[in-house]
Design a protein around this motif. Structure first.
Motif, PDB file in Angstrom:
ATOM      1  N   LEU A   1       0.731  -1.433   0.174  1.00 12.21           N
ATOM      2  CA  LEU A   1      -0.016   0.007  -0.476  1.00 12.21           C
ATOM      3  C   LEU A   1       0.532   1.087   0.193  1.00 12.21           C
ATOM      4  CD1 LEU A   1      -2.712   1.590   0.304  1.00 12.21           C
ATOM      5  CD2 LEU A   1      -2.659   1.550   2.845  1.00 12.21           C
ATOM      6  N   SER A   2       1.214   1.925  -0.955  1.00  9.86           N
ATOM      7  CA  SER A   2       1.154   3.423  -1.435  1.00  9.86           C
ATOM      8  C   SER A   2       0.230   4.328  -0.782  1.00  9.86           C
ATOM      9  CB  SER A   2       2.257   3.662  -2.652  1.00  9.86           C
ATOM     10  OG  SER A   2       2.392   4.971  -2.953  1.00  9.86           O
ATOM     11  N   LEU A   3       0.538   5.360  -0.139  1.00  8.40           N
ATOM     12  CA  LEU A   3       0.197   6.770   0.367  1.00  8.40           C
ATOM     13  C   LEU A   3       0.823   7.563   0.418  1.00  8.40           C
ATOM     14  CD1 LEU A   3      -1.722   4.523   3.677  1.00  8.40           C
ATOM     15  CD2 LEU A   3      -2.621   5.170   1.550  1.00  8.40           C
TER      16      LEU A   3
ATOM     17  N   VAL B   1       4.475  -4.509   2.891  1.00  2.00           N
ATOM     18  CA  VAL B   1       4.783  -2.781   2.458  1.00  2.00           C
ATOM     19  C   VAL B   1       4.086  -1.512   2.420  1.00  2.00           C
ATOM     20  CG1 VAL B   1       6.152  -1.460   0.395  1.00  2.00           C
ATOM     21  CG2 VAL B   1       6.847  -3.486   0.314  1.00  2.00           C
ATOM     22  N   ILE B   2       4.294  -0.655   2.891  1.00  3.16           N
ATOM     23  CA  ILE B   2       3.548   0.319   3.401  1.00  3.16           C
ATOM     24  C   ILE B   2       4.572   1.664   3.286  1.00  3.16           C
ATOM     25  CG2 ILE B   2       3.795   0.304   5.640  1.00  3.16           C
ATOM     26  CD1 ILE B   2       0.977   1.871   6.067  1.00  3.16           C
TER      27      ILE B   2
ATOM     28  N   ILE C   1       9.276  -0.433   4.945  1.00  7.71           N
ATOM     29  CA  ILE C   1       8.260   0.887   5.490  1.00  7.71           C
ATOM     30  C   ILE C   1       8.858   2.475   4.952  1.00  7.71           C
ATOM     31  CG2 ILE C   1       8.814   1.223   7.446  1.00  7.71           C
ATOM     32  CD1 ILE C   1       6.007   2.262   8.481  1.00  7.71           C
ATOM     33  N   GLU C   2       8.191   3.003   4.121  1.00  6.63           N
ATOM     34  CA  GLU C   2       8.633   4.713   3.469  1.00  6.63           C
ATOM     35  C   GLU C   2       8.634   5.856   4.625  1.00  6.63           C
ATOM     36  OE1 GLU C   2      10.534   4.374   1.388  1.00  6.63           O
ATOM     37  OE2 GLU C   2      11.039   1.990   0.563  1.00  6.63           O
ATOM     38  N   LEU C   3       9.534   6.270   5.303  1.00  6.48           N
ATOM     39  CA  LEU C   3       9.076   7.889   5.864  1.00  6.48           C
ATOM     40  C   LEU C   3       9.926   8.710   5.391  1.00  6.48           C
ATOM     41  CD1 LEU C   3       8.748   5.314   9.421  1.00  6.48           C
ATOM     42  CD2 LEU C   3       7.093   6.371   7.852  1.00  6.48           C
TER      43      LEU C   3
ATOM     44  N   VAL D   1      13.329   0.179   7.155  1.00  8.10           N
ATOM     45  CA  VAL D   1      13.299   1.632   7.294  1.00  8.10           C
ATOM     46  C   VAL D   1      13.753   2.490   6.787  1.00  8.10           C
ATOM     47  CG1 VAL D   1      11.865   3.045   9.120  1.00  8.10           C
ATOM     48  CG2 VAL D   1      11.584   0.485   9.669  1.00  8.10           C
ATOM     49  N   HIS D   2      12.607   3.287   6.014  1.00 10.65           N
ATOM     50  CA  HIS D   2      13.225   4.811   5.052  1.00 10.65           C
ATOM     51  C   HIS D   2      13.507   5.507   5.393  1.00 10.65           C
ATOM     52  CE1 HIS D   2      14.362   1.767   1.616  1.00 10.65           C
ATOM     53  NE2 HIS D   2      14.804   1.555   2.392  1.00 10.65           N
TER      54      HIS D   2
END
Length: 436
Positions: free
Chosen positions: A330-332, A358-359, A384-386, A409-410
């Motif tokens: 899920l890409s938000l 993946v989020i 997780i992309e942050l 974690v990015h």
């Protein structure tokens, strides 16, 4: 079969010399050796061909060259190499990838088509010398063709699609991404003769309009995958006809089609219950209302790219958490109205414990460390992309990693003050970007 100097016909197994004393050749039947060779890749076959006369015969036997991929082997090949391969393989060849082979043109591919008439899968992605003449050759000689990749072959026009329609009725998958000369007339010709199409990739075909989609919807009931990324002229009208005519649709990419609205999500929900992948990045007119209808009807969703769907809120995440138990990716990113409460529902949802992998939450300014706490129970979470989530802290990420030690974690943390230079020397690497 081969002939010796006296013209006597010999089988390939009679070509082995009695002086070839290798143990493997003496112990194993030649038929078994040939079977072993059939599992080797192109590079290994070529190396084996240099071992001995016996292995040369086995390695170069046409039956071992049914599937060839030159992408990882040699991309600067000339047309004559393709011609030689086609003569060696003949009717054995079923699958060939020439992806990125810039030196291969129409003449070589005509020879290939004439010699390899049983070809089923052909990848010419990035073969920029390819023109309509190649598709004419394929149409004339390769009636068994099922998968054809012509992405970035920018000289391809409607003539190619017409030729494929006339000579390749079994075609199931076609990629003409970035072939921007193709128009609705080419699509109309294609689908009339290739009604078995299951996958159609039209990314970057900027001349396509809704009329083209109407032809697809009317003639391709077996369609499973459709990519329309950056087809900027597409609107609700065209995509609704796809939904109504292609009930087996499982994957739709309409990213960059900024004219579409919730009407598309409603149509998907009403007509395409098998949908697994939906990519609608940068479709800023989509709202919670449409995604609610989608989630309540498409329970098999596995991947959703909602980047820059700027109107969605936590309401969409609540619906996904309730109705979509198979959600994996899920890409938000840049969905700036998403808050910790939406992530809380997602973390407690049906997909959370053993599905969500993946989020992506880049540039979601309302997300805090509380969201990371809500994701601790997502045991399958891999990444997780942050980036630019300014309320996320290193401490919060560290706590998440105590529960999910293998997670990637990015994140990005801007320095409070510019890093000092030491002795006037240039900094060797950026300390701001941290991949944890």
């Amino acid at each position: 079969m081969r002939r010796d100097v006296n013209g006597v016909t010999k089988s390939r197994f009679e070509m082995f010399s009695n002086s070839d004393e290798a143990v493997i050749n003496k112990k194993l039947p030649k038929e078994l050796l040939l079977r072993i060779f059939s599992f080797l890749d192109v590079v290994t076959l070529c190396r084996c061909a240099q071992v001995s006369r016996a292995w040369n015969v086995l390695a170069l036997d046409g039956s071992n060259w049914q599937r060839i991929d030159l992408f990882d082997f040699q991309r600067d090949i000339e047309g004559r190499v393709v011609e030689n391969i086609s003569k060696r393989c003949g009717g054995f060849l079923r699958k060939l990838s020439l992806r990125g082979c810039l030196g291969v043109g129409d003449n070589a591919l005509r020879t290939f088509a004439q010699n390899c008439r049983n070809i089923e899968v052909l990848n010419l992605n990035g073969c920029t010398k390819t023109t309509d003449a190649t598709c004419t050759s394929l149409s004339k000689f390769c009636s068994k063709l099922r998968h054809l990749d012509l992405a970035s072959c920018t000289s391809i026009t409607n003539m190619s699609l017409k030729a494929l329609s006339e000579g390749c009725p079994l075609l199931e998958q076609l990629n003409i991404s970035w072939c921007d000369q193709v128009t609705k007339d080419g699509i109309q010709a294609l689908v009339k003769g290739c009604g078995s199409l299951k996958a159609l990739f039209l990314k970057g075909c900027t001349q396509l309009e809704d009329e083209a989609l109407k032809y697809i919807g009317a003639h391709c009931p077996e369609l499973v995958t459709l990519n329309l990324q950056t087809c900027l002229q597409i609107t609700d009208e065209g995509l609704i006809t796809i939904c109504r005519g292609c009930h087996k649709l499982q994957s739709l990419c309409a990213s960059g089609c900024s004219n579409i609205t919730d009407a598309i999500l409603n149509a998907l929900g009403q007509n395409c219950p098998r949908l697994r992948i939906l990519e609608v990045a940068r479709c800023s007119q989509l709202t919670d209302v449409g995604f609610t209808t989608l989630a309540r009807n498409c329970h098999e969703l596995e991947k959703m790219d909602l980047e820059e769907c700027v109107q969605i809120t936590d309401s969409t995440l609540i619906q996904l958490s309730i109705h979509c138990p198979r959600l994996q990716v899920l890409s938000l990113s840049h969905c700036e109205l998403i808050t910790d409460d939406g992530i809380r529902h997602l973390g407690n949802g049906a997909c959370a414990h053993d599905q969500l992998e993946v989020i992506e939450l880049d540039n979601c300014p309302l997300i805090t460390d509380a969201s990371l706490e809500h994701l601790k129970s997502c045991h399958s979470l891999e990444r997780i992309e942050l980036y630019d989530c300014q309320q996320i802290t290193r401490a919060g990420i560290k706590r998440l990693r105590t529960h999910l030690p293998n997670i990637k974690v990015h994140a990005y943390f801007a320095p409070v003050t510019p890093p000092p230079s030491v002795g006037g020397s240039r900094q060797r690497f950026c300390r701001c970007c941290i991949i944890l």
